[in-house]
Design an enzyme around this catalytic site. Structure first.
Site, PDB file in Angstrom:
ATOM      1  N   ARG A 190       2.390 -22.195 -12.009  1.00 26.00           N
ATOM      2  CA  ARG A 190       2.229 -21.185 -11.081  1.00 26.00           C
ATOM      3  C   ARG A 190       2.060 -21.857  -9.699  1.00 26.00           C
ATOM      4  O   ARG A 190       2.866 -21.707  -8.868  1.00 26.00           O
ATOM      5  CB  ARG A 190       0.937 -20.596 -11.160  1.00 26.00           C
ATOM      6  CG  ARG A 190       0.665 -19.248 -10.394  1.00 26.00           C
ATOM      7  CD  ARG A 190       0.006 -19.319  -9.182  1.00 26.00           C
ATOM      8  NE  ARG A 190      -1.164 -20.335  -9.166  1.00 26.00           N
ATOM      9  CZ  ARG A 190      -1.860 -20.586  -8.157  1.00 26.00           C
ATOM     10  NH1 ARG A 190      -1.442 -20.302  -6.892  1.00 26.00           N
ATOM     11  NH2 ARG A 190      -2.945 -21.279  -8.300  1.00 26.00           N
ATOM     12  N   ASP A 191       0.957 -22.605  -9.284  1.00 27.49           N
ATOM     13  CA  ASP A 191       0.771 -23.178  -8.082  1.00 27.49           C
ATOM     14  C   ASP A 191       1.695 -24.153  -7.762  1.00 27.49           C
ATOM     15  O   ASP A 191       2.145 -24.455  -6.617  1.00 27.49           O
ATOM     16  CB  ASP A 191      -0.520 -24.008  -8.228  1.00 27.49           C
ATOM     17  CG  ASP A 191      -1.284 -24.280  -6.882  1.00 27.49           C
ATOM     18  OD1 ASP A 191      -0.755 -23.826  -5.774  1.00 27.49           O
ATOM     19  OD2 ASP A 191      -2.321 -24.872  -6.744  1.00 27.49           O
TER      20      ASP A 191
ATOM     21  N   HIS B  68      -5.772 -30.648  -3.847  1.00 23.19           N
ATOM     22  CA  HIS B  68      -4.130 -31.003  -3.615  1.00 23.19           C
ATOM     23  C   HIS B  68      -4.429 -32.523  -2.957  1.00 23.19           C
ATOM     24  O   HIS B  68      -5.613 -33.025  -2.605  1.00 23.19           O
ATOM     25  CB  HIS B  68      -3.842 -30.260  -2.540  1.00 23.19           C
ATOM     26  CG  HIS B  68      -3.438 -28.976  -3.035  1.00 23.19           C
ATOM     27  ND1 HIS B  68      -2.283 -28.364  -3.268  1.00 23.19           N
ATOM     28  CD2 HIS B  68      -4.102 -27.679  -3.558  1.00 23.19           C
ATOM     29  CE1 HIS B  68      -2.232 -26.947  -3.805  1.00 23.19           C
ATOM     30  NE2 HIS B  68      -3.304 -26.706  -3.993  1.00 23.19           N
TER      31      HIS B  68
ATOM     32  N   CYS C 239       1.547 -25.152  -0.830  1.00 27.62           N
ATOM     33  CA  CYS C 239       0.954 -23.917  -0.530  1.00 27.62           C
ATOM     34  C   CYS C 239       1.859 -23.201   0.629  1.00 27.62           C
ATOM     35  O   CYS C 239       2.089 -23.849   1.456  1.00 27.62           O
ATOM     36  CB  CYS C 239      -0.505 -23.866  -0.164  1.00 27.62           C
ATOM     37  SG  CYS C 239      -1.106 -22.150   0.015  1.00 27.62           S
TER      38      CYS C 239
ATOM     39  N   ASN D  19      -0.843 -30.133  -5.965  1.00 27.41           N
ATOM     40  CA  ASN D  19      -1.864 -30.424  -6.579  1.00 27.41           C
ATOM     41  C   ASN D  19      -2.042 -31.837  -7.055  1.00 27.41           C
ATOM     42  O   ASN D  19      -0.817 -32.557  -7.351  1.00 27.41           O
ATOM     43  CB  ASN D  19      -2.406 -29.471  -7.998  1.00 27.41           C
ATOM     44  CG  ASN D  19      -2.616 -27.970  -7.548  1.00 27.41           C
ATOM     45  OD1 ASN D  19      -1.874 -27.361  -7.546  1.00 27.41           O
ATOM     46  ND2 ASN D  19      -3.930 -28.176  -7.379  1.00 27.41           N
TER      47      ASN D  19
HETATM   48  C1  HMG Z   1      -2.315  -9.121  -1.595  1.00 20.15           C
HETATM   49  C2  HMG Z   1      -0.992  -8.529  -1.245  1.00 20.15           C
HETATM   50  C3  HMG Z   1      -0.198  -7.929  -2.155  1.00 20.15           C
HETATM   51  C4  HMG Z   1      -1.237  -7.835  -0.086  1.00 20.15           C
HETATM   52  O1  HMG Z   1      -0.145  -7.634   0.880  1.00 20.15           O
HETATM   53  P1  HMG Z   1       0.061  -6.274   1.611  1.00 20.15           P
HETATM   54  O2  HMG Z   1       1.400  -6.114   2.114  1.00 20.15           O
HETATM   55  O3  HMG Z   1      -1.179  -6.124   2.523  1.00 20.15           O
HETATM   56  O4  HMG Z   1       0.005  -5.113   0.265  1.00 20.15           O
HETATM   57  P2  HMG Z   1       0.168  -3.671   0.200  1.00 20.15           P
HETATM   58  O5  HMG Z   1      -0.927  -3.049  -0.800  1.00 20.15           O
HETATM   59  O6  HMG Z   1       0.360  -2.718   1.499  1.00 20.15           O
HETATM   60  O7  HMG Z   1       1.502  -3.549  -0.375  1.00 20.15           O
HETATM   61  C5  HMG Z   1       2.849  -3.889   0.184  1.00 20.15           C
HETATM   62  C6  HMG Z   1       3.915  -4.044  -0.749  1.00 20.15           C
HETATM   63  O8  HMG Z   1       3.506  -4.975  -1.875  1.00 20.15           O
HETATM   64  C7  HMG Z   1       3.575  -4.405  -2.955  1.00 20.15           C
HETATM   65  N1  HMG Z   1       2.679  -4.904  -3.685  1.00 20.15           N
HETATM   66  C8  HMG Z   1       1.174  -4.930  -3.573  1.00 20.15           C
HETATM   67  N2  HMG Z   1       0.411  -5.783  -4.679  1.00 20.15           N
HETATM   68  C9  HMG Z   1       1.422  -6.151  -5.395  1.00 20.15           C
HETATM   69  C10 HMG Z   1       1.455  -6.719  -6.792  1.00 20.15           C
HETATM   70  N3  HMG Z   1       0.253  -7.350  -7.169  1.00 20.15           N
HETATM   71  N4  HMG Z   1       2.490  -7.019  -7.209  1.00 20.15           N
HETATM   72  C11 HMG Z   1       3.671  -6.634  -6.661  1.00 20.15           C
HETATM   73  N5  HMG Z   1       3.893  -6.090  -5.547  1.00 20.15           N
HETATM   74  C12 HMG Z   1       2.506  -5.620  -5.175  1.00 20.15           C
HETATM   75  C13 HMG Z   1       3.246  -2.927  -2.958  1.00 20.15           C
HETATM   76  O9  HMG Z   1       3.740  -2.174  -3.878  1.00 20.15           O
HETATM   77  C14 HMG Z   1       4.261  -2.511  -1.528  1.00 20.15           C
HETATM   78  O10 HMG Z   1       5.374  -2.584  -1.906  1.00 20.15           O
HETATM   79  P3  HMG Z   1       6.648  -1.866  -0.875  1.00 20.15           P
HETATM   80  O11 HMG Z   1       5.944  -0.344  -0.892  1.00 20.15           O
HETATM   81  O12 HMG Z   1       6.615  -2.338   0.493  1.00 20.15           O
HETATM   82  O13 HMG Z   1       7.853  -2.013  -1.695  1.00 20.15           O
HETATM   83  C15 HMG Z   1       0.205  -9.816  -0.797  1.00 20.15           C
HETATM   84  O14 HMG Z   1      -0.701 -10.383   0.653  1.00 20.15           O
HETATM   85  C16 HMG Z   1       0.545 -10.536  -1.755  1.00 20.15           C
HETATM   86  O15 HMG Z   1       0.949 -10.563  -2.819  1.00 20.15           O
HETATM   87  N6  HMG Z   1      -0.182 -11.755  -1.422  1.00 20.15           N
HETATM   88  C17 HMG Z   1       0.065 -12.928  -2.636  1.00 20.15           C
HETATM   89  C18 HMG Z   1      -0.032 -14.526  -1.826  1.00 20.15           C
HETATM   90  C19 HMG Z   1      -0.181 -15.675  -2.821  1.00 20.15           C
HETATM   91  O16 HMG Z   1       0.308 -15.458  -4.174  1.00 20.15           O
HETATM   92  N7  HMG Z   1      -0.366 -16.795  -2.277  1.00 20.15           N
HETATM   93  C20 HMG Z   1      -0.180 -18.001  -3.387  1.00 20.15           C
HETATM   94  C21 HMG Z   1      -1.343 -17.810  -4.341  1.00 20.15           C
HETATM   95  S1  HMG Z   1      -3.049 -18.304  -3.628  1.00 20.15           S
HETATM   96  C22 HMG Z   1      -2.974 -20.071  -3.784  1.00 20.15           C
HETATM   97  O17 HMG Z   1      -1.922 -20.973  -4.050  1.00 20.15           O
HETATM   98  C23 HMG Z   1      -4.275 -21.033  -3.432  1.00 20.15           C
HETATM   99  C24 HMG Z   1      -4.703 -21.498  -4.631  1.00 20.15           C
HETATM  100  C25 HMG Z   1      -5.331 -20.195  -5.781  1.00 20.15           C
HETATM  101  O18 HMG Z   1      -3.621 -22.231  -5.363  1.00 20.15           O
HETATM  102  C26 HMG Z   1      -6.073 -22.331  -4.426  1.00 20.15           C
HETATM  103  C27 HMG Z   1      -5.676 -23.245  -3.265  1.00 20.15           C
HETATM  104  O19 HMG Z   1      -5.290 -24.451  -3.466  1.00 20.15           O
HETATM  105  O20 HMG Z   1      -6.328 -23.103  -2.361  1.00 20.15           O
END
Ligand code: HMG
Length: 300
Positions: free
Chosen positions: A15-16, A209, A240, A249
């Site tokens: 995943r990450d 990381h 990221c 990581n």
């Molecule tokens: C949270 C949102 C969805 C908000 O994004 P948004 O644009 O504010 O959401 P929304 O509710 O307005 O929806 C927009 C569109 O996304 C769709 N949607 C909405 N939710 C989903 C879902 N769950 N699965 C699939 N589709 C989804 C929804 O259906 C819609 O589709 P459209 O009508 O435009 O076709 C967006 O910002 C997002 O997906 N962000 C994910 C970012 C991410 O994955 N980042 C990496 C992980 S975090 C990380 O790596 C850090 C970590 C954990 O490892 C720790 C560290 O190292 O720090």
């Protein structure tokens, strides 16, 4: 404080590690990676995430990956779910453990999940409630615990406030993410000391990381503070998407080597883990970022 006898490794490579890859990676390659990792003895593997494919295109095939993997008893196959839509997709894919992800800095929260920290916590509440009703365990992540790519320094008290909320909401474990790898051993000890006043240390995990080459030192510092769960990524995969220049990581192979040297049990086989990392590195067309894997390869 004495060192723990057993450490649980949370393997976040699929995943990450892979979420940031620009090149397409076939579902079969992702499935093979997960199966190789469980064959190596990893008991907790983060397989994918159910997030918006517009935000993180590489994770779009997570349903197919979950459908393709072998599931072994005693192994947790987890996924990230930022909202109810993600949780529902995870449930449909038969996922039994999910993670919500918050940040300790406002700018990172906005860039990563498009809302403030406070709004993200409100959004997680129904996710936790529905997960609890379905018997699904929820882990919590907090990003930028030792620094933010946009806001700079982050105080341990800011981190503690978010951790406290996630813990009170029902997250069984809180993973402290040094997203951009700027932390040092001293900062890590101070962080755990402050956060540990609000969340029991046995509920905390380290997610470091290796951007500045400090991750192993940070793990050792965390062990001294009583932390016994660490996230790592095979072959040091990753970076990221919302933190420019962030590397992967800490490599799982390197963490395992450190822990073996300390006489700490993990249940993971180093040779098989190196093979898993070597295979995915070949698929990606680059050398493993694990120092241990490279050293062992040089002996062949
Ligand atoms: C949270 C949102 C969805 C908000 O994004 P948004 O644009 O504010 O959401 P929304 O509710 O307005 O929806 C927009 C569109 O996304 C769709 N949607 C909405 N939710 C989903 C879902 N769950 N699965 C699939 N589709 C989804 C929804 O259906 C819609 O589709 P459209 O009508 O435009 O076709 C967006 O910002 C997002 O997906 N962000 C994910 C970012 C991410 O994955 N980042 C990496 C992980 S975090 C990380 O790596 C850090 C970590 C954990 O490892 C720790 C560290 O190292 O720090």
């Amino acid at each position: 404080m004495s060192l723990p006898r057993y450490v649980r490794l949370v393997e976040v490579g699929p995943r990450d590690g892979l979420q940031n890859e620009k090149q397409p990676i076939r579902v079969t390659d992702k499935v093979r990676l997960v199966n190789d990792l469980s064959a190596a003895g990893l008991a907790y593997i983060e397989v994918g995430s159910f997030v918006s494919p517009k935000w993180v295109p590489q994770m779009a095939g997570s349903t197919e990956v979950f459908a393709g993997i072998e599931r072994h008893p005693g192994v947790t196959y987890a996924a990230l779910t930022p909202n109810l839509k993600g949780l529902q997709a995870a449930i449909d894919a038969g996922v039994k453990e999910v993670a919500v992800f918050a940040a300790a800095s406002e700018s990172f929260s906005q860039r990563n999940i498009n809302c403030s920290i406070a709004d993200s916590l409100l959004r997680f509440q129904p996710v936790l409630e529905m997960a609890q009703q379905r018997g699904i365990r929820v882990r919590g992540y907090v990003s930028c615990v030792l620094g933010c790519p946009y806001d700079g320094a982050v105080s341990p008290h800011q981190v503690a406030a978010v951790c406290r909320e996630l813990h009170a909401m029902g997250c069984h474990e809180i993973s402290l993410g040094d997203t951009i790898g700027v932390g040092t051993a001293g900062g890590v000890r101070q962080l755990i000391e402050v956060v540990g006043r609000d969340v029991p240390r046995e509920r905390l995990a380290g997610h470091y990381h290796d951007t500045y080459g400090q991750a192993l030192a940070n793990i050792y510092a965390s062990l001294l503070e009583g932390i016994a769960v660490f996230d790592s990524s095979v072959a040091g995969l990753g970076g990221c998407p919302y933190a420019r220049g962030a590397t992967g990581n800490v490599a799982s192979e390197d963490v395992l080597y450190l822990l073996q040297g300390l006489g700490i049990e993990t249940g993971v086989d180093l040779a098989r883990l190196i093979d898993a990392g070597s295979h995915i590195s070949k698929v990606l067309g680059r050398e493993s970022a694990s120092r241990v894997a490279r050293a062992r390869a040089a002996l062949r």
